[in-house]
Every structure is written in structure tokens, then in C-alpha cells.
Design an enzyme around this catalytic site. Structure first.
Site, mmCIF file in Angstrom:
data_model
loop_
_atom_site.group_PDB
_atom_site.id
_atom_site.type_symbol
_atom_site.label_atom_id
_atom_site.label_comp_id
_atom_site.label_asym_id
_atom_site.label_seq_id
_atom_site.Cartn_x
_atom_site.Cartn_y
_atom_site.Cartn_z
ATOM 1 N N HIS A 425 24.347 8.894 -39.009
ATOM 2 C CA HIS A 425 23.779 7.557 -39.191
ATOM 3 C C HIS A 425 23.710 6.777 -37.885
ATOM 4 C CE1 HIS A 425 22.116 4.759 -41.937
ATOM 5 N NE2 HIS A 425 22.802 5.167 -43.004
ATOM 6 N N ASP A 429 18.345 5.345 -39.132
ATOM 7 C CA ASP A 429 18.647 4.739 -40.419
ATOM 8 C C ASP A 429 18.029 5.567 -41.540
ATOM 9 O OD1 ASP A 429 20.065 2.604 -39.304
ATOM 10 O OD2 ASP A 429 18.213 1.500 -38.914
#
Length: 454
Positions: A425, A429
Site C-alpha cells: 500500500h 492506493d
């Protein structure tokens, strides 16, 4: 007069610090040529054959099959002939991508082997001393010396503690042994593996030092560990454990998944195989991955936390999971983005065969930038795999099974597969990850989509 030289386990590269003897290829008394393989060892990366840089007669072997040795430990001794005719310079030929170890810069000296020496398969009797040329650097003896005293005052009050290898330091750390309180039995107080094991046998580990749980001098026997079988985490299994633990500690991962209709992809593959060389399903999925990474380069990257930068990589080195008798390994297809489906099929087949034979070189197991994990071969639909550190993502492919599916406005039986993407992450995104996965699914459902990038 013959000179007996000692050959040590060389540095096999890739940060490897130890190897396990799998199979001896020579016996004591055999004549060996320069760079002839003498032993097969298993490292954390692969099985490799180690060539000896000396030519002569094998006079001793160190370690039985199944023994784990640190880099720099002696492997065998070779009688090479008269000192003025023999050369103890290694050949310099390549060993699995790495040169055979260069000789020590220190002057070599000759010492007489004492009774009870560390020789196997034809060790000399006490009345037959053998001259052995050894480097001045310390080496680990096989017989276990008496356990060092757990002194009240630290043996090494300050400064670095001399330890023969990182393996020994790790053994001490995992068992709670304070190296500063050990008196090493090696040259100049060097702490050997036998010293740490001796301390553990005498109850000087962390478990034994817990207040009220041990009688002084009694070995540690925690009640919770009285039963069960202990399996050492070493070789491939140990490397997998280390890497996955690091990945879980460092990478904040997330997973998204989607079901896709793979019917048209299977039809396209059948049409390809009917008119030319066979193309594997894995190769088609690999080609889809490289096309998707060209659209979403964020997922072909790594994170440099020291520089606080995401490094986007220009080339795709595609790893794929392969199950072998020795465990799960991830061979790497170099420059996968430059290969078509036929080339990907051939390279994946070559690497898979080498993986199952245990002959992959360390360079063929490292350097991946993205991993494709086809866990559908195990008969499962989905998974949330751990990312192959230091990569940023992994595509998982489940089994392809017939299921009811809405197709062209009606209910039909279609070949359905679940696709999952586990991603770091930090590099992107959910929108980017979802876009990548949706593009992959579109290519699976409509292979003609790939024509845009061919």
C-alpha cells in the site's frame, strides 16, 4: 614430498553464510582434478556442486551428509604433490556464477595433525601424524569441546565478541545465550558453534535462566516443549521463513480480488496449440501480467525506506511460484516483458524442471520484480499471499472451474477463475491496484484486448 592443502567451503554469494552437505561426490583416496566437483551442498537458494581448486589425492573429508557448515569451514584436504611443483592458488574458474574463493592474503603454515583429529573416512591413527596446510584464519572443529563456564563476570566486557560465523551468533540469540559470558574454545578465544551448544546443554540459555524454573547445573526442559518433533528451519525452508517474516514485518499489504470468466482464454489457448508449438496457461497469464505492468508501472517497483523513495523499475523480471520436493521456490524469468507467449512457455518450463531437479543457480532465484502465483494447481479458489520481499505486488490465480455465470443476458455454465492482487500500500492506493486487477480480468475474459499491446 607431497603437500596436503585444505579446501574450505567457499563464499557462494547472495549473502549466504552456511550450506548443508547433501552428498559427497568423492571419497578419501580418490584422485581429483582441478575444478572437479567434490561435494553437493544445499544453500538457502539452491543445490550446488562445489568444485575443488586443487588437483591431487583426497586425504580427508570434513562433515557427514546432512551436516550444516558455515562459509569458511574446511571441506576436505588434498595431497597435491611436491611443494615446488604444486600450486595452492585456486583456479579462479566460475562456481555457479561466482569465482572459487581466492586464497587468504596471510601466509600459509603447516602444522601436524594431532591424535583425535577432525578427519572422517580414513582418519589417521594416533601414531600416524599428518601434515596439513591450513590458513592462519580460525576454523570450526567438529568434536564438541567442554561447555564454557557461565562466568559471573563477562568474558568480553566490551568491544566486539569474536564469533566464527553469523549462524553461531543467530543460534545464541534465538536461545538467549549471552555471548559475552562465554569463553570461546577456538583460537584467540573465538566462540564456536560447539561452545553455544555446550552452554545450552548445561542450561545456560534463556529458558533455563528463568527464575525458579531451573536447578543450578540442570539442563533446560520447559514443560511446554517436552513433546513434539523439532524440524530445523534451514535450507530452502529457512530462507522462505526469513523472507516471509521480513515481508510481514515491513510491508503494509492489502488484497483485492475479482472473479473472471476464463472460457475465452482457454479457447484461445486451444486454438494456438492446434496450429503451432504448445503454449502454457502460465505463459499466457505471464504475458497478461507484463501488459498490465506496462499500464500500471507503480506495481513493478520497490520501496527504499532509507531514502524514503519508491523506485519504479524499467524491466520486468517475473517470478513464478513452483512447488518442489524441497519446498516452494520462486524462479525468475528475466526480462519477461520482452518475451512472447511461446518464449515465456519455454523459459518457464526450463526453470520449473531445474527447480524440481534442485539445479537452479542462485541468480535464477533472485532479482524478481513481480510474482505470479498459480495456487489453483492445489485445487483452491483464492488466497491472500504474502508479498515476495522486496517486490511490491503479487498476482494470485485460483483454479478454473465450471460455474453458473450470466453470459450474453442469460445463465450459462462458464469456466470461472478467481484472481487476487496483494500489493504494497506504500507504492499505490486501491484505485491503481483495482485498475491493474480489472485490466488483467478483462484480458482473461477477452484475450483480444491484448492485441492493443502486441
Amino acid at each position: 614430498m607431497a603437500q596436503v592443502l585444505e579446501f574450505k567451503l567457499p563464499d557462494l554469494g547472495e549473502g549466504l553464510t552456511e550450506a548443508e552437505i547433501v552428498r559427497w561426490l568423492v571419497r578419501v583416496g580418490d584422485v581429483v582434478a582441478t575444478d572437479q566437483p567434490v561435494v553437493e551442498v544445499e544453500t538457502a537458494k539452491a543445490m550446488v556442486e562445489v568444485p575443488c581448486p586443487y588437483a591431487g589425492v583426497v586425504t580427508a573429508r570434513f562433515g557427514e551428509e546432512g551436516t550444516e557448515l558455515p562459509v569458511g569451514a574446511p571441506l576436505l584436504t588434498v595431497a597435491v604433490g611436491a611443494p615446488d611443483e604444486a600450486s595452492d592458488e585456486p583456479s579462479g574458474n566460475v562456481l555457479v556464477g561466482y569465482g572459487t574463493s581466492a586464497p587468504s592474503a596471510r601466509r600459509r603454515r603447516v602444522r601436524t595433525q594431532q591424535p583425535g583429529a577432525r578427519l572422517t573416512d580414513g582418519a589417521p591413527r594416533a601414531d600416524e601424524p599428518t601434515a596439513v596446510a591450513v590458513a592462519d584464519a580460525p576454523m570450526s572443529p567438529a568434536p564438541r569441546p567442554p561447555a564454557p563456564e557461565h562466568a559471573a563476570d563477562p568474558t568480553h566486557p566490551d568491544g566486539p565478541v569474536p564469533v566464527i560465523s553469523p549462524l553461531v551468533r543467530r543460534l545464541a540469540r534465538e536461545n538467549g545465550v549471552d555471548l559475552r559470558r562465554l569463553a570461546g574454545s577456538g583460537p584467540d578465544g573465538l566462540i564456536l558453534r560447539a561452545d553455544v551448544e555446550g552452554a545450552l546443554e548445561n542450561g545456560h540459555g534463556q529458558a533455563a535462566d528463568m527464575a525458579g524454573t531451573r536447578t543450578p547445573g540442570a539442563p533446560a526442559t520447559p514443560a511446554a516443549q517436552d513433546t513434539g518433533t523439532r524440524v530445523p528451519l534451514r535450507g530452502v525452508r529457512g530462507a522462505v521463513a526469513d523472507k516471509l517474516s521480513r515481508s510481514r514485518r515491513e510491508i503494509p499489504d492489502a488484497t483485492c480480488w475479482v472473479d473472471a470468466d476464463a472460457t475465452e482464454l482457454l479457447r484461445a489457448r486451444a486454438a494456438m496449440n492446434a496450429t503451432g508449438p504448445k503454449v502454457s496457461l502460465l505463459a499466457l497469464l505471464a504475458r497478461i501480467c507484463t501488459a498490465a505492468l506496462a499500464r500500471f508501472p507503480e506495481l513493478n517497483s520497490t520501496v527504499d525506506m532509507e531514502a524514503r523513495e519508491v523506485v519504479r523499475l524499467d524491466r520486468v523480471h517475473l517470478g513464478f511460484a513452483a512447488q518442489t520436493e524441497r519446498g516452494l521456490v520462486v524462479p525468475v524469468v528475466r526480462d519477461a516483458h520482452t518475451r512472447d507467449a511461446e518464449a515465456l512457455t519455454a523459459e518457464c518450463a526450463r526453470l520449473t524442471e531445474a527447480a524440481r531437479a534442485g539445479t537452479l543457480a542462485p541468480s535464477e532465484l533472485t532479482g524478481g520484480t513481480f510474482t505470479l502465483n498459480n495456487y489453483g494447481v492445489f485445487g483452491v479458489d483464492g488466497s491472500t499471499p504474502i508479498i515476495n520481499h522486496p517486490e511490491a505486488a503479487m498476482l494470485g490465480v485460483g483454479r478454473i472451474v465450471p460455474k453458473p455465470w450470466v453470459h450474453d443476458g442469460g445463465l450459462a455454465i462458464r469456466q470461472v477463475v478467481q484472481l487476487s492482487l496483494t500489493f504494497d500500500h506504500r507504492v499505490c492506493d486501491g484505485g491503481t491496484a483495482g485498475g491493474f486487477l480489472r485490466y488483467v480480468a478483462d484480458c482473461v475474459e477477452q484475450p483480444a484486448v491484448l492485441l492493443r499491446t502486441l
